[in-house]
Design an enzyme around this catalytic site. Structure first.
Site, mmCIF file in Angstrom:
data_model
loop_
_atom_site.group_PDB
_atom_site.id
_atom_site.type_symbol
_atom_site.label_atom_id
_atom_site.label_comp_id
_atom_site.label_asym_id
_atom_site.label_seq_id
_atom_site.Cartn_x
_atom_site.Cartn_y
_atom_site.Cartn_z
ATOM 1 N N LEU A 79 2.662 -5.227 4.481
ATOM 2 C CA LEU A 79 1.684 -6.038 3.735
ATOM 3 C C LEU A 79 1.887 -6.311 2.327
ATOM 4 O O LEU A 79 0.922 -7.000 1.623
ATOM 5 C CB LEU A 79 0.185 -5.491 4.322
ATOM 6 C CG LEU A 79 -0.191 -5.394 5.707
ATOM 7 C CD1 LEU A 79 -1.371 -4.654 5.757
ATOM 8 C CD2 LEU A 79 -0.069 -6.680 6.136
ATOM 9 N N ARG A 80 2.791 -5.672 1.936
ATOM 10 C CA ARG A 80 3.013 -5.634 0.288
ATOM 11 C C ARG A 80 3.268 -7.367 -0.119
ATOM 12 O O ARG A 80 2.924 -7.475 -1.281
ATOM 13 C CB ARG A 80 4.272 -4.760 -0.203
ATOM 14 C CG ARG A 80 4.407 -4.678 -1.543
ATOM 15 C CD ARG A 80 5.191 -3.921 -2.151
ATOM 16 N NE ARG A 80 5.023 -2.298 -1.982
ATOM 17 C CZ ARG A 80 5.433 -1.521 -1.101
ATOM 18 N NH1 ARG A 80 6.739 -1.705 -0.703
ATOM 19 N NH2 ARG A 80 5.089 -0.467 -1.017
#
Length: 338
Positions: free
Chosen positions: A275-276
């Site tokens: 999810l970065r």
């Protein structure tokens, strides 16, 4: 006569790199900037120009780490022990990290000269000098992987912890990590690429008017840097005010659910891991919104930063020979609109 820095406002072209640097200046927690591309395209000039553009910062007088007087929770041990004292102003530092630097030189180590007298004193390293500024690594792709890992960990935590030779020292180390390099000399590992917040491709301009203007301005700067810098003082002041206003405006920028959904859709369409990508896309979009004095993050802001946030996070697709930036642009147009 003191040589002035090349004015940021006078840099010709390289719009993606300039925008990435401005985003990093507005939100220093963005995760750093990676600028890969041709030699001689102004990568180091842009970094130093941005640092010279930023207004002087207030620091604790005599502090080796230039602690912020207004951020008591981020003071070093010495400042905490001394309590509130005098403050002074200092310019934003730009620290170069040479490829041959040892880990001790980077993180700091025992002062050997004083150790011989029986006194254990910590000698700060490059991370201490870079606190609240920029740490610049040219040819970052040639730096040993364990050192890049170390730098990214410290940049993410904002603190440097050193435990060796009977010493245990913790000091603030909040800096924007800027890496540059030529991909022909080697690539960074994908795990490290993903840790950089933004990545831009820097190319030699191929149109004649742009090349001529670059040469003209650089020649004038080399002939008389002080006079050239003075001629750009008003655009510089305007840009400086914009950055400062954007920094103050940043916390109030709204991120509607629609923006979160669009960021997630784009990352899902591109198949980015983790999810970065979404988190950085939202942070970068918020910084652009602040620079444009917008009230909230919109699709146009996400579209502007999509390539620099997601291009270096894509898996290689053997069925799609398009370069990463083209793949991102194609997906962004489908999801965020033209």
């Amino acid at each position: 006569m003191t040589r002035a820095a090349f004015p940021f406002a006078a840099i010709v072209g390289q719009e993606d790199m300039k925008l990435a640097m401005l985003i990093a200046a507005v939100d220093q927690g963005i995760g750093g900037v990676l600028a890969f591309g041709d030699r001689g395209t102004g990568k180091s000039t842009t970094v130093r120009a941005l640092a010279a553009l930023l207004p002087p910062m207030k620091v604790m007088a005599g502090c080796r780490y230039r602690c912020d007087p207004a951020s008591l929770d981020r003071w070093c041990d010495d400042c905490r022990a001394a309590g509130k004292g005098k403050s002074e102003t200092a310019s934003v530092p730009v620290v170069d990290l040479p490829l041959g630097a040892t880990e001790d030189r980077i993180v700091g180590a025992l002062d050997l000269e004083r150790a011989l007298t029986g006194v254990k004193v910590f000698e700060p390293g490059l991370l201490a000098r870079a606190n609240r500024g920029f740490l610049y690594i040219d040819e970052v792709n040639l730096l040993e992987d364990h050192l890049v890992d170390l730098l990214l960990d410290v940049a993410a935590s904002g603190e440097n912890l050193v435990e060796r030779e009977g010493l245990s020292v913790r000091h603030p180390a909040r800096f924007v990590l800027i890496g540059s390099g030529n991909p022909e000399e080697g690539e960074l590992r994908p795990q490290l690429l993903d840790r950089f917040g933004l990545s831009v491709e820097v190319r030699t301009p191929m149109d004649l008017p742009t090349r001529v203007e670059v040469i003209r301005r650089r020649d004038r700067f080399e002939s008389d840097s002080v006079t050239f810098a003075e001629s750009w003082r008003k655009p510089q002041d305007k840009l400086r005010r914009q950055i400062v206003a954007s920094q103050h405006r940043l916390p109030s920028i709204l991120v509607p659910d629609t923006a979160l959904e669009q960021a997630a859709r784009l990352c899902m369409a591109l198949g980015t891991d983790g999810l970065r990508g979404e988190l950085t896309l939202i942070r970068a979009g918020r910084a652009v919104a602040a620079l444009e004095d917008a009230a909230q993050v919109a699709d146009t802001h996400l579209r502007r930063v999509a390539a620099m946030v997601l291009g270096h996070r894509l898996r290689r697709n053997p069925l799609d020979e398009a370069v990463a930036s083209t793949r991102v642009a194609r997906a962004a147009e489908e999801i965020l609109g033209p």
